[in-house]
Design a protein around this motif. Structure first.
Motif, PDB file in Angstrom:
ATOM      1  N   CYS A 227      36.105  41.191  41.744  1.00  0.00           N
ATOM      2  CA  CYS A 227      34.909  40.548  41.175  1.00  0.00           C
ATOM      3  C   CYS A 227      33.661  41.393  41.399  1.00  0.00           C
ATOM      4  CB  CYS A 227      34.728  39.160  41.790  1.00  0.00           C
ATOM      5  SG  CYS A 227      35.933  37.939  41.243  1.00  0.00           S
ATOM      6  N   HIS A 232      37.040  40.959  36.357  1.00  0.00           N
ATOM      7  CA  HIS A 232      37.317  39.536  36.540  1.00  0.00           C
ATOM      8  C   HIS A 232      38.640  39.112  35.906  1.00  0.00           C
ATOM      9  CE1 HIS A 232      32.869  40.099  36.563  1.00  0.00           C
ATOM     10  NE2 HIS A 232      33.014  39.432  37.700  1.00  0.00           N
ATOM     11  N   GLU A 233      38.991  39.702  34.776  1.00  0.00           N
ATOM     12  CA  GLU A 233      40.259  39.344  34.131  1.00  0.00           C
ATOM     13  C   GLU A 233      41.437  39.696  35.038  1.00  0.00           C
ATOM     14  OE1 GLU A 233      40.956  37.726  31.539  1.00  0.00           O
ATOM     15  OE2 GLU A 233      39.057  37.587  30.444  1.00  0.00           O
ATOM     16  N   VAL A 236      41.676  37.134  37.704  1.00  0.00           N
ATOM     17  CA  VAL A 236      42.326  35.894  37.270  1.00  0.00           C
ATOM     18  C   VAL A 236      43.840  36.057  37.294  1.00  0.00           C
ATOM     19  CG1 VAL A 236      42.638  34.331  35.325  1.00  0.00           C
ATOM     20  CG2 VAL A 236      40.349  35.140  35.903  1.00  0.00           C
ATOM     21  N   LEU A 261      33.274  35.730  35.084  1.00  0.00           N
ATOM     22  CA  LEU A 261      33.653  35.619  33.671  1.00  0.00           C
ATOM     23  C   LEU A 261      32.454  35.240  32.804  1.00  0.00           C
ATOM     24  CD1 LEU A 261      37.081  33.780  34.067  1.00  0.00           C
ATOM     25  CD2 LEU A 261      36.746  36.134  33.280  1.00  0.00           C
ATOM     26  N   CYS A 262      31.630  34.330  33.305  1.00  0.00           N
ATOM     27  CA  CYS A 262      30.435  33.930  32.539  1.00  0.00           C
ATOM     28  C   CYS A 262      29.453  35.084  32.398  1.00  0.00           C
ATOM     29  CB  CYS A 262      29.761  32.736  33.209  1.00  0.00           C
ATOM     30  SG  CYS A 262      30.721  31.200  33.141  1.00  0.00           S
ATOM     31  N   SER A 264      30.126  38.212  32.395  1.00  0.00           N
ATOM     32  CA  SER A 264      30.666  39.270  31.532  1.00  0.00           C
ATOM     33  C   SER A 264      30.810  38.831  30.079  1.00  0.00           C
ATOM     34  CB  SER A 264      32.028  39.724  32.068  1.00  0.00           C
ATOM     35  OG  SER A 264      32.952  38.654  32.059  1.00  0.00           O
ATOM     36  N   ALA A 266      32.715  36.305  28.915  1.00  0.00           N
ATOM     37  CA  ALA A 266      34.002  35.671  28.587  1.00  0.00           C
ATOM     38  C   ALA A 266      33.877  34.160  28.777  1.00  0.00           C
ATOM     39  CB  ALA A 266      35.104  36.258  29.463  1.00  0.00           C
ATOM     40  N   ARG A 269      37.102  32.022  28.126  1.00  0.00           N
ATOM     41  CA  ARG A 269      38.064  32.252  29.203  1.00  0.00           C
ATOM     42  C   ARG A 269      37.618  31.515  30.467  1.00  0.00           C
ATOM     43  NH1 ARG A 269      41.740  31.982  31.607  1.00  0.00           N
ATOM     44  NH2 ARG A 269      43.128  33.530  32.521  1.00  0.00           N
ATOM     45  N   ALA A 270      36.315  31.493  30.702  1.00  0.00           N
ATOM     46  CA  ALA A 270      35.796  30.788  31.870  1.00  0.00           C
ATOM     47  C   ALA A 270      36.021  29.285  31.760  1.00  0.00           C
ATOM     48  CB  ALA A 270      34.304  31.081  32.035  1.00  0.00           C
TER      49      ALA A 270
END
Length: 403
Positions: A227, A232-233, A236, A261-262, A264, A266, A269-270
């Motif tokens: 992170c 971040h992906e 996850v 995620l937020c 970046s 995504a 996805r978040a």
């Protein structure tokens, strides 16, 4: 008779006090005399008075002349010195026991000293003690190497730590590292941004046997490292692997991934990840939900905003007047007035009164949406509750109505 009276007057039973009552008085024995009290009893207690000794003074007396007893004595004293951060004194005592007593410290004693040296930052001296152990036939253990590896990782000297790992796994030493050993290395590698090497070490741990299998802490350290580097992906994916291995993610790790995620971009996805964590039993805090709502509002995902708010209500997220006001303000700033009005109605159902910030945000949002009738209703409602609008919203309303 007179002689008997004189003897009575100096008898020890009347404390040496001469009686003035004549001996021929009829009621001589009924005369009130002061009660004679027996002397206080002397109680002798076998329990001695406690004395305050320091932890080191207890070990001051000379031990018996027995080699095993001497070694235990000095080992305990070394432990107490190391516990009190008196590392230099502990080293002097080690040399004293070797020179004066001819005692050879055992593995436990060396491990205690090496641990104290690593915590004191004297890593080179810890390495010297490791070599000294081997020269004297005292076999280092996995604890010895793990202590040194952790010390070098804490100091940011990863190359030394990795060399120690290779050394302990070599044929000459033949010690298999444990989960604690590799987790300390992974934490050090992540702190230096060496994520590829950390991931490679994680894969090696899976094939080193049960004593070196990655645990919950191993995954968490690696996920936080990912992170920090914006991966971040991948974080996850690791969290899903962690769950498959039977470990439960916590709030801190999940929140870090959601925020990442937020940030970046995504957002979808978040939102999906939030649903997964909530239904997995992870209790997310208000700040994490707020971060997701901010992200969803930016892209105008009204449906996901409503789903997230509904999810918060289902999970009994603690929302007070200030929290609701913050959410209403976020929605109104992004033009999602209907969702903001829905939150106000939910506050009413729960018996929570909106504050001035909530009313002002709603008034401004409805004004920008052209819903002037609702604006006037809210202004009258504010006045009835004795609330004052925030900022210059009344001036803006006046200009809007009469311009």
């Amino acid at each position: 008779m007179a002689l008997w009276a004189i003897k009575c007057s100096i008898s020890p039973y009347n404390n040496g006090i001469h009686s003035e009552v004549p001996l021929n008085t009829p009621n001589r024995f009924n005369t009130q005399q002061p009660l004679r009290r027996s002397p206080p009893a002397i109680h002798t207690s076998r329990r001695k008075k406690k004395r305050n000794f320091s932890s080191l003074k207890i070990l001051t007396p000379k031990p018996p002349n027995n080699r095993d007893t001497d070694l235990v004595f000095y080992s305990r004293r070394l432990y107490m010195l190391c516990k009190n951060a008196q590392v230099d004194e502990a080293i002097r005592l080690l040399r004293s026991m070797e020179d004066n007593k001819g005692l050879v410290p055992d593995t436990v004693t060396y491990n205690v000293l090496i641990n104290a040296l690593c915590r004191d930052g004297q890593l080179e001296l810890g390495l010297l003690l490791l070599g000294e152990m081997q020269d004297k036939g005292c076999t280092p253990t996995v604890i010895t190497y793990t202590t040194l590896i952790h010390g070098f990782c804490e100091a940011g000297r990863l190359e030394y730590a990795l060399k120690l790992l290779d050394l302990m796994r070599s044929k000459e030493i033949g010690i298999t590292p444990t989960t604690v050993t590799c987790t300390a290395l992974i934490q050090g590698l992540c702190a230096q941004g060496e994520l590829k090497r950390a991931l490679d070490l994680l894969n090696q741990m899976k094939s080193m046997g049960p004593n070196c299998a990655p645990n919950e802490l191993t995954y968490k350290k690696l996920i936080h490292g990912l992170c920090q580097e914006g991966l971040h992906e991948l974080g996850v994916e690791l969290l899903h692997e962690m769950v498959q291995r039977g470990f439960r993610p916590d709030e801190i790790t999940s929140s870090a991934l959601i925020r990442g995620l937020c940030q970046s971009g995504a957002f979808l996805r978040a939102a999906l990840f939030v649903s997964e964590m909530v239904y997995a039993g992870v209790q997310l805090d208000l700040a994490t939900y707020g971060c997701l709502l901010d992200a969803l509002c930016k892209v105008g995902e009204a449906a996901l905003v409503r789903d997230t708010i509904r999810l918060m209500c289902e999970r009994d997220v603690a929302l007070d007047s200030s929290a609701y006001s913050g959410l209403i303000q976020r929605l109104c700033d992004k033009g999602m007035v209907d969702e903001a009005v829905g939150l106000k109605e939910e506050m009413r159902r729960k018996g929570i009164d909106p504050n001035s910030v909530a009313y002002t945000s709603l008034v401004d949002g409805l004004r920008q949406a052209g819903k002037n009738d609702h604006v006037l209703e809210l202004v009258h409602e504010m006045e009835s509750k004795g609330l004052q609008p925030v900022g210059n919203i009344l001036k803006v309303l006046f200009q809007s109505f009469y311009s």
